[in-house]
Design an enzyme around this catalytic site. Structure first.
Site, PDB file in Angstrom:
ATOM      1  N   ALA A  62     -49.252  10.169  45.796  1.00 50.84           N
ATOM      2  CA  ALA A  62     -48.706  10.156  44.436  1.00 50.84           C
ATOM      3  C   ALA A  62     -49.039   8.887  43.665  1.00 50.84           C
ATOM      4  O   ALA A  62     -48.513   8.678  42.573  1.00 50.84           O
ATOM      5  CB  ALA A  62     -47.195  10.346  44.483  1.00 50.84           C
ATOM      6  N   GLY A  82     -54.300  10.158  40.521  1.00 48.66           N
ATOM      7  CA  GLY A  82     -54.826  11.521  40.394  1.00 48.66           C
ATOM      8  C   GLY A  82     -53.774  12.587  40.212  1.00 48.66           C
ATOM      9  O   GLY A  82     -52.737  12.384  39.572  1.00 48.66           O
ATOM     10  N   GLY A  86     -51.792  13.796  42.381  1.00 46.26           N
ATOM     11  CA  GLY A  86     -50.533  13.475  43.042  1.00 46.26           C
ATOM     12  C   GLY A  86     -49.585  12.725  42.129  1.00 46.26           C
ATOM     13  O   GLY A  86     -48.381  13.002  42.083  1.00 46.26           O
ATOM     14  N   ASP A 115     -48.839   4.883  55.409  1.00 43.53           N
ATOM     15  CA  ASP A 115     -50.262   5.200  55.499  1.00 43.53           C
ATOM     16  C   ASP A 115     -50.338   6.495  56.286  1.00 43.53           C
ATOM     17  O   ASP A 115     -50.088   6.513  57.498  1.00 43.53           O
ATOM     18  CB  ASP A 115     -51.007   4.071  56.220  1.00 43.53           C
ATOM     19  CG  ASP A 115     -52.468   4.411  56.496  1.00 43.53           C
ATOM     20  OD1 ASP A 115     -52.915   5.517  56.137  1.00 43.53           O
ATOM     21  OD2 ASP A 115     -53.161   3.563  57.096  1.00 43.53           O
ATOM     22  N   ASN A 130     -50.156  16.160  49.729  1.00 46.81           N
ATOM     23  CA  ASN A 130     -51.231  16.088  48.750  1.00 46.81           C
ATOM     24  C   ASN A 130     -52.292  15.036  49.064  1.00 46.81           C
ATOM     25  O   ASN A 130     -53.446  15.185  48.673  1.00 46.81           O
ATOM     26  CB  ASN A 130     -50.612  15.802  47.367  1.00 46.81           C
ATOM     27  CG  ASN A 130     -51.641  15.390  46.339  1.00 46.81           C
ATOM     28  OD1 ASN A 130     -52.333  16.221  45.755  1.00 46.81           O
ATOM     29  ND2 ASN A 130     -51.760  14.077  46.107  1.00 46.81           N
ATOM     30  N   THR A 145     -56.258  11.899  58.063  1.00 48.50           N
ATOM     31  CA  THR A 145     -55.592  11.731  56.767  1.00 48.50           C
ATOM     32  C   THR A 145     -55.192  13.065  56.153  1.00 48.50           C
ATOM     33  O   THR A 145     -54.049  13.254  55.715  1.00 48.50           O
ATOM     34  CB  THR A 145     -56.522  10.991  55.791  1.00 48.50           C
ATOM     35  OG1 THR A 145     -56.910   9.739  56.358  1.00 48.50           O
ATOM     36  CG2 THR A 145     -55.843  10.764  54.455  1.00 48.50           C
ATOM     37  N   SER A 179     -58.246  23.156  49.369  1.00 49.72           N
ATOM     38  CA  SER A 179     -59.388  23.153  48.451  1.00 49.72           C
ATOM     39  C   SER A 179     -60.229  24.391  48.690  1.00 49.72           C
ATOM     40  O   SER A 179     -60.242  24.943  49.808  1.00 49.72           O
ATOM     41  CB  SER A 179     -60.242  21.897  48.678  1.00 49.72           C
ATOM     42  OG  SER A 179     -61.491  22.002  48.028  1.00 49.72           O
ATOM     43  N   TYR A 209     -71.209  14.658  63.260  1.00 48.99           N
ATOM     44  CA  TYR A 209     -70.464  14.458  62.010  1.00 48.99           C
ATOM     45  C   TYR A 209     -71.324  14.587  60.770  1.00 48.99           C
ATOM     46  O   TYR A 209     -72.384  13.970  60.643  1.00 48.99           O
ATOM     47  CB  TYR A 209     -69.811  13.075  62.017  1.00 48.99           C
ATOM     48  CG  TYR A 209     -68.942  12.799  60.808  1.00 48.99           C
ATOM     49  CD1 TYR A 209     -67.656  13.311  60.723  1.00 48.99           C
ATOM     50  CD2 TYR A 209     -69.412  12.017  59.751  1.00 48.99           C
ATOM     51  CE1 TYR A 209     -66.848  13.047  59.627  1.00 48.99           C
ATOM     52  CE2 TYR A 209     -68.611  11.750  58.651  1.00 48.99           C
ATOM     53  CZ  TYR A 209     -67.329  12.273  58.595  1.00 48.99           C
ATOM     54  OH  TYR A 209     -66.539  12.019  57.503  1.00 48.99           O
TER      55      TYR A 209
END
Length: 325
Positions: free
Chosen positions: A40, A43, A45, A91, A118, A139, A173, A195
């Site tokens: 938050a 953006g 958030g 975090d 979010n 994350t 998304s 990756y």
């Protein structure tokens, strides 16, 4: 509504591509509710937090540092001085930090009605979190998986005491469409040789949908008054795209389609719709975009994959916890 919509089109909800967060929550009084909105501090958030607070919600803003969180709170209060915000440190990529956040939240808040997962990063170079987990997965999914689990009892008890259903919203998304879920495996997640930044992001966004779906199944089995849904907010030019390596032809193409991107108020609309609108208070385990329910890919509706993701997520959390002792 299909995979793409005209900017002026509206769906069964009465809202559509161009609807803003303020428009989809117009007239709603949520002054008795408490919400947590991760990510938050900027953006969509930040816009989500602003609009929820505008409707009367007490909004908790988790921030990587109290200093950065307080700056966001001050900027939001400049626009709406009567809004209710609380800043707590977290975090989301660190499981210890998530646990500490939940302890701080529980000690200062009696109720929790809404949890909006979010926060996220997109297509970053390969790196590991503090817990040794690929950073996008850590994350975008794993931290939120633990956060949700630790807050569930508070949400269940709040719903039971108040008679108001709790709502969990995972911000996913349309990028989930790139993933078939085959890389959601403990042996593959941290393999740097495999990756690729954008596919890894897509995997994490598929995980957001699978998580909401499996959570719904478990909540419904026990008769809990808490719902869980996932959303595609739209394509929005925020700083989440900072790691994307845009070659010249792609940059030119993006320049041509930029007029069709959503702005931030539009990007926060579907999240706010699911968080507050009475039409969806009983809806759970669904995927929304443009404030309307739509179908994600078949992989995002695979019940075996939903259960598999839950199990590997819990296994990772347990492994990391044992390693801390």
């Amino acid at each position: 509504m299909g995979w793409w919509s005209w900017p002026w089109s509206k769906g069964l909800s009465g809202y559509g591509y161009s609807s803003t967060a303020e428009e989809v929550t117009q007239g709603i009084d949520a002054s008795n509710l408490t919400a947590i909105v991760t990510g938050a501090t900027n953006g969509i958030g930040k816009e989500t937090a602003r609009v929820l607070a505008l409707r009367g919600v007490k909004v908790i803003i988790p921030a990587r540092s109290l200093e950065s969180g307080m700056k966001v709170k001050e900027s939001l209060l400049e626009k709406h001085p009567d809004s209710k915000f609380q800043v707590l440190e977290m975090d989301v990529s660190s499981l210890d930090s998530v646990r500490n956040f939940v302890k701080s939240f529980n000690s200062s808040n009696k109720h929790l009605n809404i949890l909006i997962n979010n926060a996220g990063i997109m297509a970053c170079p390969f790196q590991l979190s503090k817990d040794g987990v690929e950073l996008q997965f850590a994350t975008n999914h794993l931290g939120h998986f633990l956060l949700t689990n630790l807050l569930l009892e508070k949400m269940k008890s709040t719903a039971k005491q108040t008679g108001i259903k709790g709502r969990i919203v995972n911000v996913s998304s349309s990028a989930h469409r790139v993933s078939d879920g085959s890389r959601l495996d403990l042996e593959k997640l941290n393999d740097q040789s495999r990756y690729k930044p954008y596919p890894a992001y897509s995997d994490s966004k598929l995980a957001n949908i699978l998580h909401a779906n499996e959570l719904t199944r478990r909540l419904q089995e026990e008769g809990s008054l808490v719902t869980a849904n996932s959303v595609h907010p739209g394509v929005i030019p925020t700083n989440i795209v900072r790691y994307l390596d845009l070659k010249a032809p792609v940059s030119v193409l993006l320049g041509l389609v930029k007029p069709f991107f959503k702005n931030i108020p539009q990007g926060a609309a579907t999240t706010c719709y699911l968080a507050l609108h009475p039409k969806v208070k009983d809806v759970s385990g669904k995927y929304f975009k443009n404030s309307n329910e739509t179908l994600p890919t078949k992989y995002a509706r695979d019940t075996d994959l939903e259960n598999h993701l839950w199990n590997i997520s819990q296994s990772l959390v347990d492994q990391i916890s044992r390693g801390r002792k």
